[in-house]
Design an enzyme around this catalytic site. Sequence first.
Site, PDB file in Angstrom:
ATOM      1  N   PRO A  87       0.783  -1.133   0.095  1.00 18.51           N
ATOM      2  CA  PRO A  87      -0.097  -0.047   0.203  1.00 18.51           C
ATOM      3  C   PRO A  87       0.906   1.492   0.000  1.00 18.51           C
ATOM      4  CG  PRO A  87      -0.164  -1.068   2.117  1.00 18.51           C
ATOM      5  CD  PRO A  87       0.514  -1.923   1.098  1.00 18.51           C
ATOM      6  N   GLU A 114       2.755  -6.883   8.304  1.00 20.39           N
ATOM      7  CA  GLU A 114       3.254  -5.300   8.535  1.00 20.39           C
ATOM      8  C   GLU A 114       3.942  -4.755   7.185  1.00 20.39           C
ATOM      9  OE1 GLU A 114       1.837  -2.782  10.152  1.00 20.39           O
ATOM     10  OE2 GLU A 114       0.420  -4.414  10.574  1.00 20.39           O
ATOM     11  N   ARG A 152      -3.302  -8.002 -20.704  1.00 23.17           N
ATOM     12  CA  ARG A 152      -4.237  -7.939 -21.681  1.00 23.17           C
ATOM     13  C   ARG A 152      -3.854  -6.859 -22.780  1.00 23.17           C
ATOM     14  NH1 ARG A 152      -7.185  -3.459 -21.190  1.00 23.17           N
ATOM     15  NH2 ARG A 152      -9.075  -4.061 -22.227  1.00 23.17           N
ATOM     16  N   ASP A 167      -8.140  -0.233 -27.779  1.00 22.24           N
ATOM     17  CA  ASP A 167      -7.664   1.185 -28.449  1.00 22.24           C
ATOM     18  C   ASP A 167      -8.754   2.353 -27.985  1.00 22.24           C
ATOM     19  OD1 ASP A 167      -5.889   0.034 -30.002  1.00 22.24           O
ATOM     20  OD2 ASP A 167      -6.790  -0.288 -32.101  1.00 22.24           O
TER      21      ASP A 167
HETATM   22  N1  ADE Z   1      -1.198  -4.516   0.192  1.00 18.59           N
HETATM   23  C1  ADE Z   1      -2.198  -4.379   0.809  1.00 18.59           C
HETATM   24  N2  ADE Z   1      -2.752  -3.370   0.489  1.00 18.59           N
HETATM   25  C2  ADE Z   1      -2.302  -3.202  -0.891  1.00 18.59           C
HETATM   26  C3  ADE Z   1      -2.498  -2.190  -2.002  1.00 18.59           C
HETATM   27  N3  ADE Z   1      -3.467  -1.337  -1.887  1.00 18.59           N
HETATM   28  N4  ADE Z   1      -1.924  -2.193  -2.860  1.00 18.59           N
HETATM   29  C4  ADE Z   1      -0.865  -3.156  -3.318  1.00 18.59           C
HETATM   30  N5  ADE Z   1      -0.408  -3.887  -2.144  1.00 18.59           N
HETATM   31  C5  ADE Z   1      -1.256  -3.983  -0.893  1.00 18.59           C
END
Ligand code: ADE
Length: 214
Positions: A87, A114, A152, A167
């Site tokens: 994240p 974590e 894709r 496209d």
């Molecule tokens: N792991 C936990 N949340 C995530 C996210 N939003 N994007 C990428 N990996 C993650």
Amino acid sequence: MKFDILTIFPQIFDSYLKESIIKRAIKSRKIEINVHDIRKFSKDKHKKVDDIPFGGGAGMVMTPQPLYDAIKCVKKSNKGPVVFLTPHGATFSQSKAEKLSKHKEMILLCGRYEGIDQRIQESMIDMEISIGKYVLTGGELPAMVVMDCVSRLIPGVLGKEESHMEDSFSKKLDRKKEYPHYTRPAEFKGMRVPEVLLSGHHKKIEEWRKKKLK
Ligand code: ADE
């Protein structure tokens, strides 16, 4: 395109790879996807892959040894960038997918808990990607999102008709505009498709669609 995916939950990927366009792309060898279980690389007698953080604090951290050995092993046959799904990474987008699709190979590392030990992060990760400003339980869904979106874009993965759609879809994404779509039946639960779309009058349909662009 070859993807090697590193995860402690390899089975999460099973059903997704067995359906639809991705299944077809694997069968026709346009893409290759190898899913590796990080736990198998653990030298701990209980196959542990996480531990408490030095300095205290909430949650567990993925230990360096299994990650180091797993990445080292996969790198022997995959020379692409090591992408860590977290994240805290740079937010994924269509243009990032287009850049990634130029590579021939990549390694996707799914984080859990974590996070991963900082020494692995600093010495073995080339790129950190987030799929949005929210926190999931792990990097597996994000890895599937990146893999699907990049796949894709590989020539031959979408059929002719679907590529044509791609496209116009990219252009639409740029403009962030889209007109409403309707299909059969012409009437559904009392709701009718706009008459102009049934008229066969291409010029009028085009004008109507332009007016409806959102
Ligand atoms: N792991 C936990 N949340 C995530 C996210 N939003 N994007 C990428 N990996 C993650």
